[in-house]
Write a protein that holds these residues in place. Structure first.
Motif, PDB file in Angstrom:
ATOM      1  N   ASP A  58      15.378  11.167  90.283  1.00  0.00           N
ATOM      2  CA  ASP A  58      14.279  10.910  89.357  1.00  0.00           C
ATOM      3  C   ASP A  58      13.029  10.559  90.171  1.00  0.00           C
ATOM      4  O   ASP A  58      12.933   9.451  90.704  1.00  0.00           O
ATOM      5  N   GLN A  95      13.821   6.203  89.788  1.00  0.00           N
ATOM      6  CA  GLN A  95      12.371   6.258  89.940  1.00  0.00           C
ATOM      7  C   GLN A  95      11.853   4.952  90.561  1.00  0.00           C
ATOM      8  O   GLN A  95      10.950   4.963  91.373  1.00  0.00           O
ATOM      9  N   SER A 152      13.412  10.355  82.276  1.00  0.00           N
ATOM     10  CA  SER A 152      14.271   9.310  82.848  1.00  0.00           C
ATOM     11  C   SER A 152      15.332   8.867  81.850  1.00  0.00           C
ATOM     12  O   SER A 152      16.490   8.636  82.219  1.00  0.00           O
TER      13      SER A 152
HETATM   14 MG    MG Z   1      10.586   8.541  84.302  1.00  0.00          MG
END
Ligand code: MG
Ligand code: ATP
Length: 355
Positions: A197, A115, A59
Motif C-alpha cells: 500500500d 501505508q 487501503s
Molecule cells: Mg490508503
C-alpha cells in the motif's frame, strides 16, 4: 531454506478471488459505503495495480482482505484464498478476525506493507525482534536461523549496517528506513501474495527505484503475486500487469496495463492519465488534475459518483442511473453509461454536441 516454505503455483494461476466486496462504516452522519461492490482476482507471479484518488477505498479494500477492520464495520461479499499444494482454500470473510487461521494467513500467505510505516511496528521491541517474530512464526523455529534470514532481508532492502541496525528500536529509524524494515519484514516470510500500500511514498527517488526493483526481483524468484496500491501512474506503468481504477468505493475501469495507458475508456481514468507528470511540470501540477471533489458515499442517490465532475456527463442519465460494469474487450471492463449499448443513441448525440 526451511521445510515449511510455500510451493508457489504457476504464473497466472488465480491465488485470490474477491467478489462483490462491500465495507460499510457507521459514521456520525450515516452509513459510509467506503467499499461498495469490488471484484478482482490476484494471480501468481503477476502484479495488480489499484489506483485512485485519496479516499477511494484502496487501503480499506486491502485491510479487509486481512480482516484488519474494527468489528463495527459491516463487511460482505466473498474473498477466497485458493488452495495450494500445502494449504486449504479459505473464505477469508468467514474467518474469526482474531482467530488462529487468519493469523497464519497474515504474514505467511498474505503479507502487507502498510501505508503508514508505524502501524507495522511496536515501539517497545527492536526492529530485529519484530521481523524475527514473523519469521519464527512462519518459517523456522531456530532463532539463529531466523536472525540470519532477518539480516539477509534487511540487507536486501538496502539497510546499511544491518548487523547493528537489527538491534535498534523503531524510533532510531528514519521514516524511510522504517519503510524499508517493513518491506524486509513482509518479504522475509516469502508470502504467496504481497499487498503493498503506497510502499515507496516515504522514500526518495533512488531508493524508491531500488525497492521497486527488489519487489520485482523477488516476484521473479518466488512467483509471489503483488497487489500494488498507489497514486502514482508512472509507478503503475513500471510495476503492474493489470490495473483496477477505483473511484468512490468501486472499480470504474479494469484492464491490462497497456490497455489502460493506450485505450482507457472511463472519463475518470482519462482524467488521471492527463495528470501524469511530464517533463518541466511544476510539483503542484503533478497531483490529480481532475476538478471538483469526491462526494461522500453517504446516502448517495442512484447516480454515477463521478457525474458532477465528468466532462462527458449526460444530464438526465448520469445523475439518475448507477452505471453497470460492462465488458468492452478482452480483460477490459468499464463502469460508465457512455459505453452501455442501452444508452448508445443518447450518448452518441451528446458526444457529437460536445465535440
Ligand atoms: Mg490508503
Ligand atoms: N478506520 C476508519 N474509520 C473511519 N473511516 C474510515 C476508516 N478507514 C477508512 N475510512 C474512510 O473510508 C474511505 C476510504 O478510505 P481508504 O483509506 O481506503 O482510502 P484510500 O483510497 O486508501 O486513500 P489514500 O489514497 O488517501 O490512502 C474514506 O472516506 C475514509 O475516510
Amino acid at each position: 531454506m526451511t521445510s515449511d516454505q510455500i510451493t508457489m503455483p504457476a504464473t497466472g494461476t488465480t491465488v485470490l478471488t474477491v467478489e462483490d466486496l462491500r465495507v460499510h462504516l457507521p459514521t456520525e452522519n450515516g452509513l459510509l459505503k467506503a467499499v461498495d461492490g469490488v471484484s478482482f482476482t490476484v494471480k501468481a507471479g503477476m502484479t495488480l495495480g489499484i489506483v485512485g484518488e485519496s479516499g477511494s477505498g484502496k487501503s480499506l479494500t486491502a485491510k479487509t482482505l486481512l480482516r484488519l477492520n474494527p468489528k463495527d464495520f459491516q463487511e460482505s461479499g466473498r474473498v477466497t484464498l485458493h488452495r495450494t499444494a500445502t494449504d486449504e482454500e479459505l473464505d477469508l470473510l468467514e474467518l474469526r478476525r482474531d482467530g488462529s487461521v487468519i493469523r497464519t494467513v497474515r504474514g505467511r500467505r498474505i503479507a502487507m506493507i502498510f501505508q503508514e510505516p508505524m502501524t507495522a511496528f511496536s515501539s517497545l521491541h527492536t526492529i530485529g525482534d519484530q521481523i524475527m517474530e514473523a519469521i519464527l512464526l512462519h518459517r523456522t523455529q531456530d532463532r539463529a536461523v531466523a536472525r540470519e534470514v532477518c539480516l539477509e532481508a534487511m540487507k536486501k532492502v538496502g539497510i546499511a549496517d544491518a548487523e547493528r541496525r537489527i538491534d535498534q528500536y523503531p524510533h532510531e529509524f528514519s521514516g524511510g528506513m522504517r519503510q524499508r524494515a517493513m518491506i524486509a519484514m513482509a518479504l522475509s516470510c516469502e508470502p504467496e501474495i504481497l499487498i503493498a500500500d503506497e510502499p515507496t511514498t516515504a522514500l526518495d527517488v533512488t531508493i524508491q527505484a531500488q525497492v521497486l526493483e527488489l519487489m520485482k526481483q523477488l516476484q521473479r524468484e518466488t512467483g509471489m503475486a503483488i497487489v500494488f496500491i498507489t497514486h502514482d501512474l508512472a509507478v503503475v506503468a513500471e510495476m503492474c500487469d493489470e490495473v483496477a481504477v477505483m473511484y468512490l468505493g468501486s472499480i470504474v475501469e479494469h484492464a491490462g496495463v497497456r490497455e489502460i495507458f493506450k485505450a482507457a475508456r472511463h472519463p475518470y481514468t482519462r482524467g488521471l492519465l492527463r495528470s501524469i507528470p511530464r517533463l518541466g511540470m511544476g510539483r503542484s501540477e503533478r497531483l490529480f488534475a481532475i476538478e471538483g471533489t469526491v462526494p461522500q458515499a453517504i446516502d448517495m442517490p442512484p447516480m454515477c459518483g463521478f457525474a458532477e465532475r465528468c466532462p462527458q456527463r449526460i444530464d438526465g442519465i448520469c445523475d439518475t442511473v448507477v452505471p453497470r460494469t460492462l465488458t468492452i474487450g478482452p480483460q477490459h471492463t468499464v463502469r460508465c453509461v457512455l459505453h452501455d449499448p442501452e444508452y448508445a443513441e443518447v450518448s452518441e448525440t451528446v458526444t457529437k454536441e460536445q465535440a
